[in-house]
Structures are given as structure tokens and as C-alpha cells.
Design a protein around this motif. Structure first.
Motif, PDB file in Angstrom:
ATOM      1  N   TYR A 136      45.436  44.371  43.957  1.00  0.00           N
ATOM      2  CA  TYR A 136      44.978  43.384  42.944  1.00  0.00           C
ATOM      3  C   TYR A 136      44.700  42.739  44.724  1.00  0.00           C
ATOM      4  O   TYR A 136      43.602  41.778  44.729  1.00  0.00           O
ATOM      5  CB  TYR A 136      46.195  42.469  43.289  1.00  0.00           C
ATOM      6  N   GLN A 137      44.905  42.759  45.936  1.00  0.00           N
ATOM      7  CA  GLN A 137      44.570  42.046  46.997  1.00  0.00           C
ATOM      8  C   GLN A 137      43.542  43.011  47.527  1.00  0.00           C
ATOM      9  O   GLN A 137      42.578  41.968  48.114  1.00  0.00           O
ATOM     10  CB  GLN A 137      45.443  42.506  47.723  1.00  0.00           C
ATOM     11  N   ARG A 138      42.955  44.141  47.235  1.00  0.00           N
ATOM     12  CA  ARG A 138      41.360  44.406  47.171  1.00  0.00           C
ATOM     13  C   ARG A 138      41.007  43.475  46.307  1.00  0.00           C
ATOM     14  O   ARG A 138      39.479  42.386  46.664  1.00  0.00           O
ATOM     15  CB  ARG A 138      41.597  45.940  47.080  1.00  0.00           C
ATOM     16  N   ASP A 141      40.267  39.629  48.101  1.00  0.00           N
ATOM     17  CA  ASP A 141      39.849  39.529  49.002  1.00  0.00           C
ATOM     18  C   ASP A 141      37.730  40.119  49.074  1.00  0.00           C
ATOM     19  O   ASP A 141      36.855  39.447  49.251  1.00  0.00           O
ATOM     20  CB  ASP A 141      39.326  41.037  50.075  1.00  0.00           C
TER      21      ASP A 141
END
Length: 201
Positions: A136-138, A141
Motif C-alpha cells: 500500500y505504501q509503495r 509513493d
């Protein structure tokens, strides 16, 4: 009447320790017997030589037969000592093995308790959640890196500069008028007297 000095301390000496101690005591006694027999054999050999020098061959032969019997006893004693030492070593090694097994048992019980607290399903669930959070963070980003135009970048920099300026605190302007400053009076210096050159001449 009870024990006035509290409970008697429990002895740490086990039955195996007592058995080892007894075996060692028997071994030591056999070694002492072996030493005594060896000394007797040496003495009897010297006596047999003396009897032969004195011409008493029959007595010397009888003494050598007795000596031979003692030598056989000496061989048996040596075998018994070897057997006792082997048994002592076996018991001591078994005690070490028992301590190792006891340690393994305690370790296994600790592992079982830890596995009850953290099951395989729980570990798999945590790993899945961690992987999902990383993914999810990727994605965030990637969106942040590829969705902004140059205009957006300029706006972000402008807002950043504005926030920076807000954080710099300037001194406040006074609301009341400042008092008028009077001009300083410059003292007039006295002129030096002119000397009348004509009168002086």
C-alpha cells in the motif's frame, strides 16, 4: 518437639553419586592390594635366588609356585580394577546424559509455551498484514511521484516558502508615536583675541 533451627537441608547427593563413591573406594582398595602383592612378589623372587645360592632348589621351586599363584591374583586384580573404572566412567557419563536430556526437556517445554502464544496462523497473519502495508505504501509513493505536474511542483514550493516565512517572527511595530527628539545644543567656542600688530609695533 520440632526442629528449632528450621528444616534440615535436603542433601544433593543422589543414589548415583553414592554408587560412584562406593565403586571408587573399592577400586582404591584393590589398587592398595595390588601394590602390596607386587612388593611381596619382588621379595619372594629375591628369597628364591638366595635359596638357589644355598643349594635349596626344592624350597626355591615351592616358593616360585607360590609366587606364580600371587601373579595370577595380581592379573585378576588388574582386571577387576579395570572393570570398576569402566563402570565408574559409564555412570558418570550417564549422569551427564541425564542432565542433557533434562535440559532438552526444559527447552522443549519453553518452546511449546512460546508456540502457544504465537501460533503459525498468527505469524502468517502478521506477515500478510505487513506485506499488505508495504504494498500500500509503495502504491502511494508511486502515485505521489508520478501524478504531479510542474505547476503542482511550483505550487508546493510556493506554499513551503510561505510557511517558512510565517515561522520567521518579525518584531511588532509600536502603535504609539515615538517621542520627538530635541536637537542637541552645540556649545559656541570663544574666538581667540586678535593681537593688534600696529599697536605692538
Amino acid at each position: 518437639m520440632g526442629n528449632l533451627f528450621g528444616r534440615k537441608k535436603q542433601s544433593r547427593v543422589t543414589e548415583q553419586d553414592k554408587a560412584v563413591l562406593q565403586l571408587k573406594q573399592q577400586r582404591d582398595k584393590l589398587k592398595q592390594y595390588q601394590k602390596r602383592i607386587t612388593q611381596q612378589l619382588e621379595r619372594e623372587r629375591e628369597i628364591a635366588r638366595q635359596l638357589l645360592r644355598d643349594g635349596k632348589k626344592d624350597r626355591a621351586k615351592l616358593l616360585l609356585k607360590k609366587k606364580r599363584y600371587r601373579e595370577q591374583l595380581l592379573d585378576k586384580t588388574e582386571n577387576q580394577i579395570s572393570s570398576l573404572e569402566t563402570m565408574v566412567q559409564s555412570i558418570e557419563f550417564t549422569q551427564i546424559e541425564m542432565k542433557v536430556v533434562e535440559g532438552l526437556q526444559i527447552g522443549n517445554e519453553c518452546l511449546k509455551k512460546m508456540h502457544q502464544v504465537m501460533s503459525i496462523e498468527e505469524v502468517e497473519r502478521i506477515l500478510e498484514e505487513t506485506q499488505e502495508a508495504v504494498e500500500y505504501q509503495r502504491q502511494i509513493d508511486e502515485l505521489l511521484a508520478g501524478s504531479f505536474t510542474q505547476e503542482d511542483e511550483d505550487a508546493i514550493l510556493e506554499e513551503l516558502n510561505a510557511i517558512t516565512q510565517e515561522q520567521i517572527k518579525l518584531p511588532e511595530v509600536p502603535s504609539e508615536p515615538l517621542p520627538a527628539k530635541e536637537p542637541e545644543k552645540v556649545p559656541i567656542k570663544a574666538r581667540p583675541k586678535q593681537v593688534d600688530l600696529v599697536a605692538a609695533s
